[in-house]
Design an enzyme around this catalytic site. Structure first.
Site, PDB file in Angstrom:
ATOM      1  CB  CYS A  12      11.423  -7.688   5.505  1.00 47.39           C
ATOM      2  SG  CYS A  12       9.530  -6.904   5.525  1.00 47.39           S
ATOM      3  CD  GLU A 125       5.648  -0.994  14.202  1.00 44.47           C
ATOM      4  OE1 GLU A 125       6.450  -1.264  12.829  1.00 44.47           O
ATOM      5  OE2 GLU A 125       7.103  -1.048  14.840  1.00 44.47           O
ATOM      6  CB  SER A 216       6.017   1.102  -0.118  1.00 40.24           C
ATOM      7  OG  SER A 216       6.729   1.014   0.688  1.00 40.24           O
TER       8      SER A 216
HETATM    9  S1  SF4 Z   1       9.288  -6.256  11.788  1.00 39.77           S
HETATM   10 FE1  SF4 Z   1       8.830  -4.954   9.032  1.00 39.77          FE
HETATM   11  S2  SF4 Z   1      10.366  -4.162   8.095  1.00 39.77           S
HETATM   12 FE2  SF4 Z   1      11.091  -6.137   9.791  1.00 39.77          FE
HETATM   13  S3  SF4 Z   1      10.461  -8.300   9.786  1.00 39.77           S
HETATM   14 FE3  SF4 Z   1       8.878  -7.587  10.679  1.00 39.77          FE
HETATM   15  S4  SF4 Z   1       7.663  -6.444   8.753  1.00 39.77           S
HETATM   16 FE4  SF4 Z   1       9.923  -6.460   7.924  1.00 39.77          FE
END
Ligand code: SF4
Length: 288
Positions: A12, A125, A216
């Site tokens: 991503c 996170e 993951s």
């Molecule tokens: S929030 Fe997480 S899944 Fe979305 S772009 Fe950022 S790193 Fe990737």
């Protein structure tokens, strides 16, 4: 086409950005470089960075004397402060979408709202978002809202990878329990886009190959979703492909988690084409 790659698959924006930041740091830093925790949930990438001198520091004391890179999940503000107090050079690769969730939590707290984060307690996170708002709580389901009795208005924030359905269900459950709720939708579309594209491709495939680290969570979920539709194999790289899975004439779909760089997808596709006795310039074609 017997081999197609899902329209949305692999690294991503936040992961690609973090990888680019580490590359730049490696090129520019004067001393050793470390990441605070493994940069991404992809053992092959972490091993390759390690071979080039990028250490993984699980805690700040292990990063002594390095330029330390904060990964895309982000960290608590206290961790950044401590890193600076320890004299470390800090390079922040927190994904901008994660930053948005952290800032939303901080703004709700400033406005005297109780912050509730919809997400997986203990996920790095989520821990980082929660740390931006003193007293913030995490809930993982609408049922868990029963633990949030009393108090004033609630500021609701999402872990970026939450499903929109679950986030809406929690907001609804809080409203039904009489809470005033101010919603910050901080969901990132990347996870959902990969899931939808993988399932779409699985519907027209005999076999799906899902590429990504076994550590993951988003890759494991992709493999689970595809397995509900057709035969599915999860591999970390081309060495794990078993020739007995493939036969001429079968339709093969490929997807990959958000921590899987493009070169790993290409390596797996090239290996599958070799097993099928095919060549071709572009090993990774997507459905048109
Ligand atoms: S929030 Fe997480 S899944 Fe979305 S772009 Fe950022 S790193 Fe990737």
């Amino acid at each position: 086409m017997p081999l197609l790659v899902a329209e949305k698959a692999g690294a991503c924006f936040g992961v690609e950005r973090a990888l680019a930041i580490v590359e730049r740091t490696l090129a520019e830093a004067e001393g050793p470089v470390a990441t605070l925790g493994p940069l991404i949930h992809n053992p092959e990438v972490v091993a390759s960075l390690s071979a080039r001198g990028v250490r993984v520091a699980e805690e700040l004391p292990e990063a002594r004397g390095t330029t330390v890179v904060v990964r895309s999940h982000g960290v608590a503000p206290q961790v950044l402060d401590e890193a600076l107090e320890r004299g470390l050079v800090v390079v922040d690769a927190t994904c901008p979408y994660v930053k948005k969730a952290q800032e939303a939590a901080r703004e709700h707290a400033r406005a005297n709202r109780r912050v509730v984060v919809v997400g997986e307690a203990g996920h790095p996170e989520v821990e980082g978002i929660v740390a931006h708002a003193p007293g913030a709580r995490t809930v993982s389901s609408p049922e868990a809202c029963s633990e949030l009795e009393g108090g004033g208005p609630i500021g609701l924030v999402a872990q970026t990878t939450q499903s929109p359905e679950r986030f809406a269900a929690v907001a609804r459950a809080l409203g039904e329990r009489g809470h005033e709720v101010v919603v910050s939708d901080t969901i990132c579309a990347a996870t959902r886009q990969r899931q939808e594209a993988a399932v779409r491709l699985a519907r027209t495939s005999d076999l799906m190959i899902v590429i990504g680290g076994r550590n993951s969570a988003n890759t494991n979920r992709l493999a689970e979703l595809c397995a509900e539709v057709c035969e599915t194999r999860h591999v970390e790289g081309p060495a794990e492909l078993d020739p007995s899975w493939f036969s001429r004439g079968m339709s093969i779909g490929v997807s990959a988690g958000a921590s899987t760089p493009k070169d790993q997808i290409e390596a797996v596709c090239t290996a599958i084409r070799a097993l099928l006795g095919e060549g071709g310039e572009d090993p990774c074609q997507s459905p048109s």
